[in-house]
Enzyme design. Structure first.
Site, PDB file in Angstrom:
ATOM      1  N   ARG A 146       0.830  -1.211   0.000  1.00  0.00           N
ATOM      2  CA  ARG A 146       0.000   0.000   0.000  1.00  0.00           C
ATOM      3  C   ARG A 146       0.858   1.252   0.000  1.00  0.00           C
ATOM      4  NH1 ARG A 146      -2.823  -0.827   5.296  1.00  0.00           N
ATOM      5  NH2 ARG A 146      -3.560   1.301   4.949  1.00  0.00           N
ATOM      6  N   SER A 180      -5.856  -3.142   9.297  1.00  0.00           N
ATOM      7  CA  SER A 180      -4.424  -3.294   9.568  1.00  0.00           C
ATOM      8  C   SER A 180      -4.142  -3.133  11.061  1.00  0.00           C
ATOM      9  CB  SER A 180      -3.651  -2.247   8.744  1.00  0.00           C
ATOM     10  OG  SER A 180      -2.325  -2.135   9.169  1.00  0.00           O
TER      11      SER A 180
END
Ligand code: URA
Ligand code: CA
Length: 433
Positions: A168, A183
């Site tokens: 990411r 996350s």
């Protein structure tokens, strides 16, 4: 199942099922799904978002991608606190002994700092002798005996998140609420906490620069935690300026000691009492956050919190006499003042710049391999709303080198001084359940 079909499904705004999400995460972790397909999916999630169910499934798939810490050998409800990261955030150093002083087990797994945010372990290592290299059994023993211990991250926790976060970072998909929430929560859940208090920061020094997004992120994390049976709540707090006065490892230990003594910066104390009262309440040691707060205030007043800090330090090899004699903490060779160029009121302090200034002095890491200087950092003399005279110190720099021109300039740029009176920002914006 084919990954390309799942990317298409998300691209078109449809909902992925649990088995589809499990297929994606196990395939990606084990290398069957390549980075380019995962990047496309992350971008599709970025634009199409995820439902509450999808977020929960994604979090649990990441939890199950690696080891999960078993804290069952520790008695009581294990409550963890997590901050989304800020500058000079000294709360963990204060909260761990403060909450433990009321008998709540604090089994803390912490990280080191990277960039302009500091890590709790670095700060604690400013205490001579203190170390976090303890094995599981010793860790459990310490928490059972003293109610508090801090250990470094170990084992293979959430490998899916590690891989996805790195991806990411280079595909412009970090800033996505479902991806950030899953996350963070996957790491907290894998670390074994029964209950979680989140400190979601908002403002110039935070990930979420505005309140609306901070609220959205907080709600997303609270929903995930509660969906999987971990009692979770969030406090949204201000990071439009550094918390407290000190930014830097030994300087923050000193600040934590002052706060445990009831003589710390008011904003740091207030945030610790707020977060702490929710931890004690979720830990089942008080029937409301309000009564918990009274107990925490008492633990500061009667010295139990400070005593607990000493016990905690010495149990992990640290010299507890730093508490009464802070000159035993690493000391910087030089100090310099950054002075106000004009008279007026402090209107803003760019927290990330203050953090970067401390990092340039050596208090933080520019790369994972950087060696940090525990003694250096900055102490703010003026915060938002304070009035200043021309030539009055805004910040004191603690440095081990004489040339601090670049650091001074960065701090001067971080302060904005205006002629009219300014009101300080609120510290706590909201609580999310
Ligand atoms: N911190 C995390 O751990 N994960 C994110 O995605 C963002 C911040
Ligand atoms: Ca601080």
């Amino acid at each position: 199942m084919r990954m390309v079909d799942l990317i298409e499904k998300k691209r078109d705004g449809k909902e992925l099922s649990k088995s589809e999400i499990d297929f994606i995460i196990s395939g990606y972790t084990e290398g069957r799904i390549p980075d380019y397909q995962m990047s496309a999916l992350a971008m599709a999630i970025f634009f199409q978002d995820m439902t509450r169910e999808e977020r929960t499934h994604l979090t649990m798939a990441m939890v199950e991608s690696g080891d999960q810490i078993d804290l069952s050998a520790i008695e009581g409800i294990k409550v963890d606190k997590h901050s989304t990261g800020g500058v000079g955030d000294t709360t963990t150093l204060v909260l761990a002994p403060l909450v433990a002083a009321l008998g709540i087990p604090v089994a803390k797994m912490s990280g080191r700092g990277l960039g302009h945010t500091g890590g709790t372990i670095d700060k604690l290592e400013a205490v001579p002798g203190f170390h976090v290299e303890i094995d599981n059994q010793k860790f459990n023993e310490l928490v059972n005996t003293n109610k508090v211990a801090v250990v470094g991250q170990s084992g293979n926790l959430t490998p899916a998140d590690k891989k996805l976060y790195a991806l990411r970072d280079v595909t412009a998909t970090v800033n996505s609420i479902p991806l950030i929430a899953s996350s963070i929560m996957s790491k907290k859940i894998a670390s074994g906490a029964d209950a979680i208090v989140l400190d979601v920061k908002t403002g110039s020094g935070a990930f979420m620069k505005d309140l609306e997004h901070a609220r959205e992120l907080a709600q997303a994390m609270v929903d995930i935690g509660n969906n999987v049976g971990r009692k979770t709540m969030a406090v949204i707090s201000d990071m439009s300026q550094p918390l407290g006065f000190a930014v830097g490892n030994a300087l923050e230990v000193q600040e934590a000691i002052d706060t445990l003594r009831g003589k710390g910066p008011k904003d740091l104390e207030e945030l610790c009492l707020t977060l702490g009262s929710h931890m004690v309440y979720l830990g089942g040691k008080a029937d409301s956050p309000e009564t918990a707060r009274t107990q925490l205030e008492e633990a500061i007043r009667n010295g139990n919190a400070l005593e607990k800090f000493k016990t905690f330090l010495s149990a992990q090899g640290g010299d507890p006499s730093v508490v009464d004699d802070p000159s035993k903490l690493p000391q910087a060779k030089y100090t310099f003042e950054v002075k106000a160029g004009e008279e007026g009121h402090v209107a803003s302090i760019q927290a990330d710049r203050i953090g970067t200034a401390a990092m340039l002095l050596g208090a933080g890491r520019a790369t994972k391999e950087s060696v940090i200087d525990l003694a250096v950092g900055v102490v703010l003399r003026k915060k938002i709303g304070d009035s200043v005279k021309k030539g009055e110190p805004l910040v004191t720099i603690y440095s081990n080198r004489e040339d601090v021109a670049e650091v001074k300039e960065m701090i001067e740029d971080a302060y904005r001084i205006v002629p009219e009176a300014v009101e300080g920002p609120p510290l706590i914006y909201d609580e999310i359940r």
